[in-house]
Write a protein that holds these residues in place. Structure first.
Motif, PDB file in Angstrom:
ATOM      1  N   LEU A 192       0.836  -1.211   0.000  1.00  0.00           N
ATOM      2  CA  LEU A 192       0.000   0.000   0.000  1.00  0.00           C
ATOM      3  C   LEU A 192       0.865   1.253   0.000  1.00  0.00           C
ATOM      4  CD1 LEU A 192      -2.981  -0.419   2.468  1.00  0.00           C
ATOM      5  CD2 LEU A 192      -3.065   0.212   0.089  1.00  0.00           C
ATOM      6  N   THR A 221       2.291   1.817  -3.561  1.00  0.00           N
ATOM      7  CA  THR A 221       1.375   2.358  -4.584  1.00  0.00           C
ATOM      8  C   THR A 221       0.900   3.763  -4.199  1.00  0.00           C
ATOM      9  OG1 THR A 221      -0.529   1.309  -3.591  1.00  0.00           O
ATOM     10  CG2 THR A 221       0.499   0.121  -5.390  1.00  0.00           C
ATOM     11  N   LEU A 222       0.801   4.018  -2.881  1.00  0.00           N
ATOM     12  CA  LEU A 222       0.321   5.340  -2.459  1.00  0.00           C
ATOM     13  C   LEU A 222       1.352   6.447  -2.691  1.00  0.00           C
ATOM     14  CD1 LEU A 222      -1.633   4.438   0.814  1.00  0.00           C
ATOM     15  CD2 LEU A 222      -2.592   5.117  -1.368  1.00  0.00           C
ATOM     16  N   THR A 243      -5.123   3.649  -5.978  1.00  0.00           N
ATOM     17  CA  THR A 243      -4.953   2.363  -5.303  1.00  0.00           C
ATOM     18  C   THR A 243      -6.315   1.814  -4.885  1.00  0.00           C
ATOM     19  OG1 THR A 243      -2.864   3.192  -4.458  1.00  0.00           O
ATOM     20  CG2 THR A 243      -3.700   1.179  -3.454  1.00  0.00           C
ATOM     21  N   LEU A 276      -7.230   6.461  -2.275  1.00  0.00           N
ATOM     22  CA  LEU A 276      -7.274   5.049  -1.873  1.00  0.00           C
ATOM     23  C   LEU A 276      -8.727   4.598  -1.863  1.00  0.00           C
ATOM     24  CD1 LEU A 276      -6.073   2.412  -0.667  1.00  0.00           C
ATOM     25  CD2 LEU A 276      -6.275   3.470   1.584  1.00  0.00           C
ATOM     26  N   GLU A 319      -4.431   0.379  -9.392  1.00  0.00           N
ATOM     27  CA  GLU A 319      -3.503  -0.675  -8.946  1.00  0.00           C
ATOM     28  C   GLU A 319      -4.179  -1.377  -7.769  1.00  0.00           C
ATOM     29  OE1 GLU A 319       0.816  -1.808  -9.168  1.00  0.00           O
ATOM     30  OE2 GLU A 319      -0.313  -0.448 -10.420  1.00  0.00           O
ATOM     31  N   VAL A 350      -4.377  -3.787  -4.484  1.00  0.00           N
ATOM     32  CA  VAL A 350      -3.657  -4.434  -3.375  1.00  0.00           C
ATOM     33  C   VAL A 350      -4.697  -5.279  -2.642  1.00  0.00           C
ATOM     34  CG1 VAL A 350      -2.388  -4.081  -1.220  1.00  0.00           C
ATOM     35  CG2 VAL A 350      -2.041  -2.499  -3.126  1.00  0.00           C
TER      36      VAL A 350
END
Ligand SMILES: Nc1ncnc2c1ncn2[C@@H]1O[C@H](COP(=O)(O)OP(=O)(O)OP(=O)(O)O)[C@@H](O)[C@H]1O
Length: 197
Positions: free
Chosen positions: A10, A13-14, A21, A140, A175, A177
């Protein structure tokens, strides 16, 4: 810690403003726990992090959470509009908040209409005065597509699939997760684990 790998993924990607994300988390896998951890991390540095959810009940579980409709001032007839935007003007105080925001968390996003995400994208670009994905703000998304899709009155299953986030052109920038371990069950009594499985 059970979430060490997911948290690392996380964090990675963040960092990237070219992607959105999506935290794919079936019930009980610790999505709320992790999200609140991330919100606390950002806020502890003195930065602004917005927490919102598609449903009121999910919003109450996030620290400082509100519904997405209230936060973003999304039009109530969003599904009918051709190219909707959030009702937030550039000079409003909410625009100021969004401009200085470091992280936006959207829980139960799978229930949202794809046009809500597109409206947020357009509004953030407008407020930020740029053409970057989400105006350069880290987003997110959290949820589980195996649960509830957008509710469209008198719609067919095809209409629902068409309205869901995965049908948006923005989904190409997402993306994923995943969280896989059910923390609620594994932390609880073994009898409950047997009942669930
Ligand atoms: N890394 C962790 N360490 C300790 N406890 C955890 C951890 N992650 C989650 N938990 C606990 O597991 C339970 C379920 O977590 P949580 O509510 O965050 O899951 P969830 O994915 O949001 O579930 P739901 O989708 O059903 O709301 C909670 O009691 C939470 O405190």
């Amino acid at each position: 810690m059970a979430h060490k790998k997911s948290l690392e993924a996380l964090h990675k990607t963040l960092q990237d403003i070219r992607v959105i994300t999506f935290l794919d988390a079936p019930g009980g896998t610790g999505k709320t726990f992790l999200t609140n951890l991330l919100l606390a991390e950002v806020r502890s540095k003195g930065d602004l992090a917005l927490a919102m959810a598609s449903s009121g009940i999910a919003a109450t579980l996030l620290h400082g959470g509100r519904t997405a409709h209230a936060t973003l001032k999304l039009p109530s007839d969003i599904a009918k509009q051709e190219s909707p935007v959030c009702n937030i003007s550039r000079r409003s105080s909410m625009a100021k908040v969004l401009r200085s925001c470091k992280l936006i968390v959207w829980d139960e996003c799978t229930m949202a209409h794809k046009k809500s995400l597109e409206a947020l994208h357009k509004t953030l670009q407008d407020i930020g005065g740029n053409r970057i994905l989400m105006g350069g703000i880290i987003l997110l998304l959290c949820g589980d597509f195996r649960q509830t899709l957008p509710v469209i009155p008198r719609a067919t299953p095809a209409d629902e699939v068409n309205a869901c986030l995965k049908s948006s052109t923005l989904w190409f920038s997402v993306e994923v997760v995943s969280l896989k371990q059910n923390m609620r069950v594994s932390l609880g009594k073994s009898g409950y684990l047997g009942f669930c499985l």
